[in-house]
Design a protein around this motif. Sequence first.
Motif, mmCIF file in Angstrom:
data_model
loop_
_atom_site.group_PDB
_atom_site.id
_atom_site.type_symbol
_atom_site.label_atom_id
_atom_site.label_comp_id
_atom_site.label_asym_id
_atom_site.label_seq_id
_atom_site.Cartn_x
_atom_site.Cartn_y
_atom_site.Cartn_z
ATOM 1 N N ALA A 114 0.833 -1.205 0.000
ATOM 2 C CA ALA A 114 0.000 0.000 0.000
ATOM 3 C C ALA A 114 0.869 1.258 0.000
ATOM 4 N N GLY A 115 2.085 1.146 -0.493
ATOM 5 C CA GLY A 115 2.971 2.313 -0.499
ATOM 6 C C GLY A 115 3.327 2.759 0.898
ATOM 7 N N GLY A 116 3.558 1.802 1.791
ATOM 8 C CA GLY A 116 3.885 2.114 3.177
ATOM 9 C C GLY A 116 5.183 2.889 3.307
ATOM 10 N N ARG A 117 5.391 3.407 4.479
ATOM 11 C CA ARG A 117 6.568 4.228 4.734
ATOM 12 C C ARG A 117 7.834 3.405 4.921
ATOM 13 N N VAL A 118 7.699 2.122 5.105
ATOM 14 C CA VAL A 118 8.859 1.264 5.329
ATOM 15 C C VAL A 118 9.379 0.778 3.979
ATOM 16 N N GLN A 119 10.548 1.254 3.610
ATOM 17 C CA GLN A 119 11.148 0.911 2.315
ATOM 18 C C GLN A 119 12.390 0.047 2.447
ATOM 19 N N LYS A 120 13.051 0.114 3.598
ATOM 20 C CA LYS A 120 14.297 -0.630 3.843
ATOM 21 C C LYS A 120 14.222 -1.260 5.226
ATOM 22 N N PHE A 121 14.873 -2.414 5.370
ATOM 23 C CA PHE A 121 14.966 -3.078 6.667
ATOM 24 C C PHE A 121 16.363 -2.829 7.216
ATOM 25 N N LEU A 122 16.414 -2.195 8.374
ATOM 26 C CA LEU A 122 17.682 -1.944 9.056
ATOM 27 C C LEU A 122 17.712 -2.812 10.296
ATOM 28 N N ARG A 123 18.478 -3.876 10.234
ATOM 29 C CA ARG A 123 18.522 -4.810 11.359
ATOM 30 C C ARG A 123 19.455 -4.352 12.447
ATOM 31 N N ASP A 124 20.419 -3.488 12.099
ATOM 32 C CA ASP A 124 21.345 -2.945 13.092
ATOM 33 C C ASP A 124 21.989 -1.700 12.499
#
Length: 190
Positions: A114-124
């Motif tokens: 839905a075009g969410g604000r989360v584009q990248k996963f930062l695990r640390d």
Amino acid sequence: MTTRPPKVHTQLGRAAVQIFAANDRINQILIEHLDPAVWKAKTTAKPRGQVRTIAAIFTHMHNVRCKWVRLTAPHLKVPPQLDRTHCTPQQARAGLADSAVRCGEMLAEALGGAGGRVQKFLRDGWARPWPVGPEMLCYMLSHEAHHRGQVCMLAHQLGFPLPKEVSYGIWNWEKIWKECGSPGGPGYDS
């Protein structure tokens, strides 16, 4: 502790939210059935100073979830961290339930289409960001499964193995999914 999952617009997003809810339910089941004597007990299986208590393992899991949310979805409310030296099983259960909701919201935005604000996963903070995708969910689940294995092993080493109904019950995903509000079970939109 059942909560309503967020509205998600793709099959992958819905599945990710349900999978993470089932993952947290397994954590909750373990804490519910651990003998209180093992919560802060230490084993002698490792050299001194390298042993985490079961309390420290579960607080670590919660605190890492908080870090994932803080780094990946800073617009979401980050739950307070837990203190591994003073955390009770009840505090761990409440903290994990809260951080599971936030991780579900993060996954819904990342994988919901839905075009969410989360584009990248930062695990640390030291790690290179990943594009959002199934790898994000797999990493999150692998981290928690690793620590659940440690918890089960420690409880056993300390002389308090989990009852067989619990050891086998954490593999009954149909039942766990129903407990999480997905009556159709794995693979079915509910």
